[in-house]
Design a protein around this motif. Structure first.
Motif, short mmCIF file in Angstrom:
data_model
loop_
_atom_site.label_atom_id
_atom_site.label_comp_id
_atom_site.label_asym_id
_atom_site.label_seq_id
_atom_site.Cartn_x
_atom_site.Cartn_y
_atom_site.Cartn_z
N LYS A 32 76.41 -13.87 -8.74
CA LYS A 32 75.06 -14.06 -8.19
C LYS A 32 74.00 -14.24 -9.27
CE LYS A 32 76.11 -11.38 -4.03
NZ LYS A 32 75.88 -10.11 -3.29
N ILE A 33 74.35 -14.04 -10.54
CA ILE A 33 73.38 -14.16 -11.62
C ILE A 33 73.26 -15.62 -12.05
CG2 ILE A 33 72.85 -13.52 -14.00
CD1 ILE A 33 74.16 -10.85 -13.51
N HIS A 34 72.03 -16.12 -12.07
CA HIS A 34 71.75 -17.50 -12.48
C HIS A 34 70.74 -17.46 -13.64
CE1 HIS A 34 73.65 -18.89 -8.70
NE2 HIS A 34 73.01 -17.87 -8.16
N VAL A 35 71.10 -18.06 -14.74
CA VAL A 35 70.25 -18.07 -15.93
C VAL A 35 69.63 -19.46 -16.06
CG1 VAL A 35 70.16 -17.73 -18.42
CG2 VAL A 35 71.71 -16.33 -17.02
N HIS A 36 68.30 -19.55 -15.92
CA HIS A 36 67.62 -20.84 -15.89
C HIS A 36 66.86 -21.17 -17.17
CE1 HIS A 36 68.52 -21.01 -11.60
NE2 HIS A 36 67.97 -19.81 -11.45
N GLY A 37 66.59 -20.17 -17.99
CA GLY A 37 65.77 -20.44 -19.17
C GLY A 37 64.38 -20.91 -18.76
N ASN A 38 63.92 -22.02 -19.32
CA ASN A 38 62.61 -22.57 -18.98
C ASN A 38 62.68 -23.67 -17.93
OD1 ASN A 38 61.20 -20.92 -20.87
ND2 ASN A 38 61.87 -22.28 -22.53
N ASN A 39 63.84 -23.85 -17.33
CA ASN A 39 64.04 -24.91 -16.34
C ASN A 39 63.66 -24.38 -14.95
OD1 ASN A 39 64.81 -27.05 -14.79
ND2 ASN A 39 66.90 -27.16 -15.57
N LEU A 40 62.35 -24.38 -14.65
CA LEU A 40 61.90 -23.86 -13.37
C LEU A 40 62.30 -24.76 -12.20
CD1 LEU A 40 58.33 -22.52 -14.23
CD2 LEU A 40 60.47 -21.24 -13.99
N SER A 41 62.48 -26.05 -12.46
CA SER A 41 62.90 -26.95 -11.37
C SER A 41 64.27 -26.56 -10.84
CB SER A 41 62.90 -28.40 -11.85
OG SER A 41 63.80 -28.57 -12.94
N GLN A 42 65.11 -26.05 -11.72
CA GLN A 42 66.43 -25.57 -11.28
C GLN A 42 66.27 -24.35 -10.38
OE1 GLN A 42 69.22 -23.58 -14.13
NE2 GLN A 42 70.51 -25.39 -13.76
N LEU A 43 65.35 -23.45 -10.74
CA LEU A 43 65.05 -22.30 -9.89
C LEU A 43 64.53 -22.74 -8.54
CD1 LEU A 43 64.52 -19.19 -9.51
CD2 LEU A 43 62.24 -19.62 -10.46
N HIS A 44 63.61 -23.70 -8.54
CA HIS A 44 63.01 -24.17 -7.28
C HIS A 44 64.05 -24.81 -6.37
CE1 HIS A 44 59.03 -24.59 -9.74
NE2 HIS A 44 59.32 -23.33 -9.44
N SER A 45 65.04 -25.45 -6.94
CA SER A 45 66.06 -26.10 -6.11
C SER A 45 66.89 -25.09 -5.33
CB SER A 45 66.97 -26.96 -6.99
OG SER A 45 67.76 -26.15 -7.87
N VAL A 65 65.70 -21.48 -4.66
CA VAL A 65 64.90 -20.52 -3.89
C VAL A 65 63.66 -21.14 -3.27
CG1 VAL A 65 65.68 -18.65 -5.38
CG2 VAL A 65 63.50 -19.76 -5.87
N GLY A 66 63.38 -22.40 -3.56
CA GLY A 66 62.18 -23.03 -3.04
C GLY A 66 61.01 -22.89 -4.00
N GLN A 67 59.91 -23.54 -3.68
CA GLN A 67 58.75 -23.54 -4.58
C GLN A 67 57.46 -23.14 -3.89
OE1 GLN A 67 58.14 -27.36 -6.43
NE2 GLN A 67 56.35 -26.69 -7.62
#
Length: 343
Positions: free
Chosen positions: A295-308, A310-312
């Protein structure tokens, strides 16, 4: 045609034992009764006084599997037993007068201050709106953490547990065990071995046990178990604080959250993490369950990956969302008000 009829087709007669049996899920009452029986047979839990609402919190999150719910309750009880200093006065399940899901502080100003400081530092905060999947979003801002103002266990962990309890109660659950410690004015003094003196009575004023023929309507399965997603923003987190985390009981923190809290964790997302956080995560992986690691996701500075994922739209501006910046005071005030109502 004759040859066709003489062929040995080896057709086997099907019996009822050959038909796959589909497991029929237990009803609310059956699952609750099975869980009560498992608890009654366990020497370490048989003397505990669990309310129906408390047990249903664990049954719902385990799809009404009594054995799975029992394992979670056992883990919770064992964790409390191994870490009594954490729950000196604020166990979510058996705090005196825990009418608000057990979130209750009593005359322990120092620890109350630690919890308040953790909440104001954003450890954690909870967004007012759910994400597109219906998950409550917990935000953690370790870069704002002051270990002296809010210790990791006695401050941050308890603030996190209180926040999760508030979410559970919002979803219709209740972690109060209806076990009140203290003087019971209605207690039968004949039960005392101290000559009938009830001044020091520790008998529960109210104990709710399951009754198989009870006509009281139980909460239904349609109450959805709470789902949460955690976003950890590591901006501003220094290496010295990383060392403090690793030496401040992080294993106990992880053990509690991944085995003792009846919520569905849909994901843990790291953003803006420095290299030493990546290194610390590698050291901690052996202590994580396989499900937690997945369940752990490491995105760094890539917020677009996070938004894809959990939404924005519902995220605050600091996470690239459409909402205004997150104010930690709002959630801190809400949690502390819940505590005041419980007193």
């Amino acid at each position: 045609m004759v040859e066709f009829l003489e062929y040995q087709w080896n057709i086997k007669q099907i019996t009822p034992d050959d038909i796959p049996r589909k497991e029929i899920p237990l009803s609310d009452d059956q699952a609750l009764k099975s869980l009560q029986e498992l608890i009654a047979a366990d020497p370490s839990l048989c003397e505990e006084n669990f309310s129906n609402e408390y047990l249903l919190c664990f049954l719902r999150v385990r799809a009404f599997n009594a054995e799975a719910a029992f394992r979670m309750i056992s883990c919770r009880h064992l964790f409390k037993k191994k870490n009594p200093h954490i729950f000196v006065r604020s166990d979510i399940s058996d705090t005196p007068n825990a009418s608000q899901g057990g979130v209750c502080l009593h005359n322990v100003n120092k620890q109350e201050g630690w919890i308040r400081a953790a909440l104001e530092e954003g450890l954690p905060g909870v967004l007012p709106e759910k994400d597109p999947r219906g998950c409550h979003t917990l935000l953690f801002f370790p870069g704002q953490w002051d270990p002296n103002a809010s210790p990791l266990i006695e401050g941050v962990l308890l603030a996190t547990l209180m926040s999760l309890e508030a979410i559970i109660e919002e979803c219709g659950g209740k972690l109060s065990r209806c076990k009140v410690i203290g003087k019971n004015e209605n207690c039968d003094t004949s039960l005392h071995s101290n000559g009938g003196n009830s001044a020091s009575c520790n008998h529960p004023t109210e104990v709710k046990k399951f009754e198989g023929n009870s006509k009281r309507q139980l909460p239904k399965k349609c109450i959805i178990p709470p789902k949460v997603v955690a976003i950890v923003d590591w901006s501003g987190f220094t290496m010295s604080r990383c060392g403090t985390v690793m030496s401040s009981g992080i294993r106990s923190f992880i053990e509690c959250l991944q085995t003792c809290v009846p919520v569905h964790c849909e994901g843990i997302h790291f953003v803006s993490q420095p290299w030493y956080v990546d290194g610390a995560l590698k050291l901690l992986r052996p202590f994580l369950t396989e499900k937690t690691r997945e369940k752990i996701h490491v995105h760094g500075n890539n917020l677009s990956q996070l938004h894809s994922i959990v939404g924005q739209r519902h995220l605050p501006a600091e996470l690239g969302g459409d909402e205004p910046p997150f104010h930690t005071i709002t959630w801190a005030d809400k949690i502390m008000k819940i505590d005041k109502k419980a007193e």
